[in-house]
Write an enzyme that holds these catalytic residues in place. Structure first.
Site, PDB file in Angstrom:
ATOM      1  N   GLU A 215       0.832  -1.094  -0.191  1.00 53.85           N
ATOM      2  CA  GLU A 215       0.031   0.172   0.024  1.00 53.85           C
ATOM      3  C   GLU A 215       0.946   1.160   0.091  1.00 53.85           C
ATOM      4  OE1 GLU A 215      -0.252  -2.587   1.770  1.00 53.85           O
ATOM      5  OE2 GLU A 215      -2.412  -3.130   2.487  1.00 53.85           O
ATOM      6  N   GLY A 269       5.609  -2.102  14.934  1.00 52.28           N
ATOM      7  CA  GLY A 269       4.719  -1.103  13.950  1.00 52.28           C
ATOM      8  C   GLY A 269       3.684  -0.307  14.913  1.00 52.28           C
ATOM      9  N   ARG A 270       2.831  -1.166  15.691  1.00 47.66           N
ATOM     10  CA  ARG A 270       1.602  -0.518  16.446  1.00 47.66           C
ATOM     11  C   ARG A 270       2.098   0.008  17.576  1.00 47.66           C
ATOM     12  NH1 ARG A 270       1.688  -5.910  15.614  1.00 47.66           N
ATOM     13  NH2 ARG A 270       1.951  -7.457  17.503  1.00 47.66           N
ATOM     14  N   GLU A 355      -4.262  -6.935  16.915  1.00 43.02           N
ATOM     15  CA  GLU A 355      -3.071  -7.417  16.201  1.00 43.02           C
ATOM     16  C   GLU A 355      -2.031  -8.038  17.231  1.00 43.02           C
ATOM     17  OE1 GLU A 355      -1.435  -5.496  12.350  1.00 43.02           O
ATOM     18  OE2 GLU A 355       0.091  -5.147  13.455  1.00 43.02           O
ATOM     19  N   HIS A 386     -26.613   7.552  20.536  1.00 45.65           N
ATOM     20  CA  HIS A 386     -27.771   7.653  19.577  1.00 45.65           C
ATOM     21  C   HIS A 386     -27.450   6.776  18.415  1.00 45.65           C
ATOM     22  CE1 HIS A 386     -29.257  11.521  21.202  1.00 45.65           C
ATOM     23  NE2 HIS A 386     -28.343  11.839  21.634  1.00 45.65           N
ATOM     24  N   LYS A 506      -1.865 -11.456   2.685  1.00 52.29           N
ATOM     25  CA  LYS A 506      -1.007 -10.594   1.649  1.00 52.29           C
ATOM     26  C   LYS A 506      -0.366 -11.357   0.612  1.00 52.29           C
ATOM     27  CE  LYS A 506       1.064  -7.494   5.233  1.00 52.29           C
ATOM     28  NZ  LYS A 506       2.248  -7.346   5.807  1.00 52.29           N
TER      29      LYS A 506
HETATM   30  O1  F6P Z   1      -0.648  -4.982   9.263  1.00 51.34           O
HETATM   31  C1  F6P Z   1       0.924  -5.688   9.355  1.00 51.34           C
HETATM   32  C2  F6P Z   1       1.796  -4.742   9.531  1.00 51.34           C
HETATM   33  O2  F6P Z   1       3.023  -4.982   9.571  1.00 51.34           O
HETATM   34  C3  F6P Z   1       1.698  -3.943  10.810  1.00 51.34           C
HETATM   35  O3  F6P Z   1       2.176  -4.365  12.006  1.00 51.34           O
HETATM   36  C4  F6P Z   1       2.392  -2.625  10.669  1.00 51.34           C
HETATM   37  O4  F6P Z   1       2.247  -1.531  11.414  1.00 51.34           O
HETATM   38  C5  F6P Z   1       2.005  -2.497   9.085  1.00 51.34           C
HETATM   39  O5  F6P Z   1       1.894  -3.484   8.496  1.00 51.34           O
HETATM   40  C6  F6P Z   1       2.783  -1.516   8.328  1.00 51.34           C
HETATM   41  O6  F6P Z   1       4.181  -1.943   8.175  1.00 51.34           O
HETATM   42  P1  F6P Z   1       5.133  -1.073   7.588  1.00 51.34           P
HETATM   43  O7  F6P Z   1       5.629   0.008   8.618  1.00 51.34           O
HETATM   44  O8  F6P Z   1       6.258  -1.944   7.294  1.00 51.34           O
HETATM   45  O9  F6P Z   1       4.838  -0.531   6.322  1.00 51.34           O
END
Ligand code: F6P
Length: 539
Positions: A215, A269-270, A355, A386, A506
């Site tokens: 993405e 990441g999170r 996650e 509501h 993926k």
């Molecule tokens: O959804 C999976 C994941 O690996 C997440 O843990 C992460 O936050 C996201 O994709 C984005 O990953 P990246 O920062 O490597 O683009």
């Protein structure tokens, strides 16, 4: 040293909780309050500018005692120590988990493989500070010599949700820069953002830990092509910066190495908004506010690490959640902030919580036979009142809910604030007490309608009352939920810091994509095969 490895269901406290549950599952919170005038004080924690009231839960002092014993039985203290000391507790990926190091003071020591990481953290923080100041002041300019007016964060998951939620939540503290977020591979998303920006005055922050995410790379390439329609290759260095661990991939994308903000594999990441992933936050609200966010999180880290479990907010909230999830078999939890600023808060926590703890294999690799990760959902009050509150009040499902409110409003409109807070307090009171048949009759309700107007009550809530929404208090709140995630992962004996569950989809998407271009032909189930040929025919 690894994390402790204890099957929670084999502990003495789990057995006690099971027996205790059988005896107390029908207790009414209303009766508990009637019997004990000090209940609200006993089951609440006052810490800094937080007042956490967990007395409106189906717990007694005995329940609380057994839950605290469970924390000891699974060796939660040792697990916290392992995390903070940089041990590779993300065992399946062989990584330490040190988002806490990102918000620690410069004098702290956090070691990974025997090396203190704090000096590197502070090098990056200083780079963020200098860059932020140059952009906000207008000293740093676009290719035609104009100062920046817009910032576009290109990322997904942890590289989008944290910065997007914080920028939105702290909009009261924002400067003149307008921030946009592009995440979805849906081309309509990026094109809608492109409609709102100008090449000459827009800064692009490409955020991807791996710099391989489909993405993000697709969106970054689309934006780069659009940018180059009226700019030159050499202008990329002025308009594109990256946040990543993959410096080679960033370079081959064309981003100047001076414009790269590094991060490390010990930041998940999170849990990464505290790293340079938060660059868009710093740009939106200024470095000092960004730093206050980190200070708040650090204060919560200290509280979590040092406070006695009975008075430890993330531990107590984690234990109560286990009580509902594993004994009452509640499937979901609602998070209801009474602040429109926290509009994206539940969405952000969905990644953090689901996650992390959506796992069904224990730390020995064996399938588990107890429930793990809760489903997380929510929207701000009063809007949600509501929308879905009907189900929480009168539906058949048990939905424990966190109510988050702020004593002071930011714009100081006391009339609105009093109305907001009266709703905030009324809802948890209504959920606790319900409305009896007698009360409905006393209101003069027509006989046939009486059953429909009865509220059973006894619906559990936590109230998290915070003095004011500031960068620091938001930092504390986010860190509070991060630690709650960890507490629950330790109790469930799962690995909270990997996310293999996102990989299969993926991989298959990449295979299907190759079919569109005729590069591959795959076998599919009948349903997918039909849908695929429908798409091919119709598109
Ligand atoms: O959804 C999976 C994941 O690996 C997440 O843990 C992460 O936050 C996201 O994709 C984005 O990953 P990246 O920062 O490597 O683009």
């Amino acid at each position: 040293m690894a994390l402790p490895n204890v099957n929670p269901t084999a502990t003495p406290s789990w057995k006690k909780l099971g027996e205790h549950f059988d005896k107390t599952k029908s207790i009414k919170m209303k009766d508990l309050f009637a019997k004990d005038s000090d209940r609200a004080n006993k089951f609440s924690i006052k810490w800094d500018d937080f007042y956490v009231d967990f007395s409106k839960n189906r717990i007694t002092e005995e329940t609380f005692k057994y839950l605290l014993e469970l924390a000891d039985d699974v060796r939660l203290k040792d697990a916290i120590q392992s995390q903070f000391s940089g041990e590779k507790i993300n065992q399946t990926e062989g990584r330490a988990v040190l988002h806490t190091a990102l918000r620690a003071p410069e004098s702290a020591v956090f070691e990974v493989d025997g090396k203190n990481v704090i000096p590197e953290v502070y090098d990056v923080k200083r780079k963020i500070e200098a860059f932020t100041n140059e952009v906000i002041s207008g000293e740093r300019k676009g290719f035609s010599g104009k100062p920046f007016t817009h910032v576009v964060n290109i990322g997904i998951g942890g590289s989008d949700l944290g910065p997007a939620m914080v920028v939105d939540s702290l909009q009261y503290y924002k400067n003149h820069l307008t921030t946009h977020f592009v995440s979805n591979v849906d081309g309509d998303h990026v094109n809608e953002v492109i409609k709102k920006i100008n090449r000459e005055t827009t800064l692009f922050v490409v955020v991807s830990k791996t710099f391989t995410t489909q993405e993000t790379i697709s969106n970054a390439n689309t934006i780069k092509s659009w940018f180059l329609e009226s700019a030159e290759e050499e202008d990329i260095a002025k308009h594109f910066v990256a946040v990543s661990t993959n410096l080679d991939a960033v370079k081959s994308f064309g981003i100047d190495e001076n414009n790269v903000f590094p991060m490390w594999d010990w930041v998940g990441g999170r849990f990464s908004l505290w790293s340079a992933v938060g660059l868009s936050i710093s740009l939106a609200v200024g470095y000092n506010n960004y730093d206050s966010l980190l200070t708040g999180a650090h204060k919560m880290d200290q509280h979590f690490k040092n406070e006695d479990f009975s008075n430890n907010i993330p531990v107590v909230l984690g234990l109560i959640s286990i009580w509902y999830n594993n004994f009452f078999k509640a499937e979901s939890e609602a998070i209801i902030p009474y602040s429109q600023y926290l509009n994206q808060f539940a969405t952000y926590l969905q990644q953090g919580i689901m996650e992390s703890n959506g796992k069904s294999v224990d730390r020995n690799g064996n399938p588990i036979d107890y429930e793990t990760g809760t489903l997380i959902w929510g929207e701000p009050g009063t809007n949600s009142q509501h929308a879905f509150f009907q189900l929480i009040h009168q539906g058949t499902k048990l939905i424990p809910a966190d109510f988050i409110g702020f004593v002071k409003s930011l714009h100081g409109n006391q009339d609105h604030q009093d109305k907001l807070i009266s709703n905030f307090l009324a809802q948890t009171e209504a959920l606790l007490n319900g409305k009896t048949k007698e009360q409905v009759i006393a209101e003069g309700t027509e006989e046939a309608i009486i059953p429909f107007k009865v509220f059973s009550g006894n619906k559990p809530t936590n109230t998290i009352f915070i003095n004011k929404l500031t960068p620091e208090s938001l930092g504390k709140l986010i860190a509070m939920y991060e630690h709650k995630i960890f507490v629950q992962g330790v109790i469930w004996n799962i690995f909270s810091y990997d996310q293999f569950g996102v990989e299969l989809g993926k991989q298959l998407a990449n295979k299907i994509l190759k079919e569109f271009s005729g590069e591959a032909k795959n076998e599919h189930d009948g349903s997918t095969a039909n849908l695929l040929s429908y798409y091919k025919q119709q598109s």
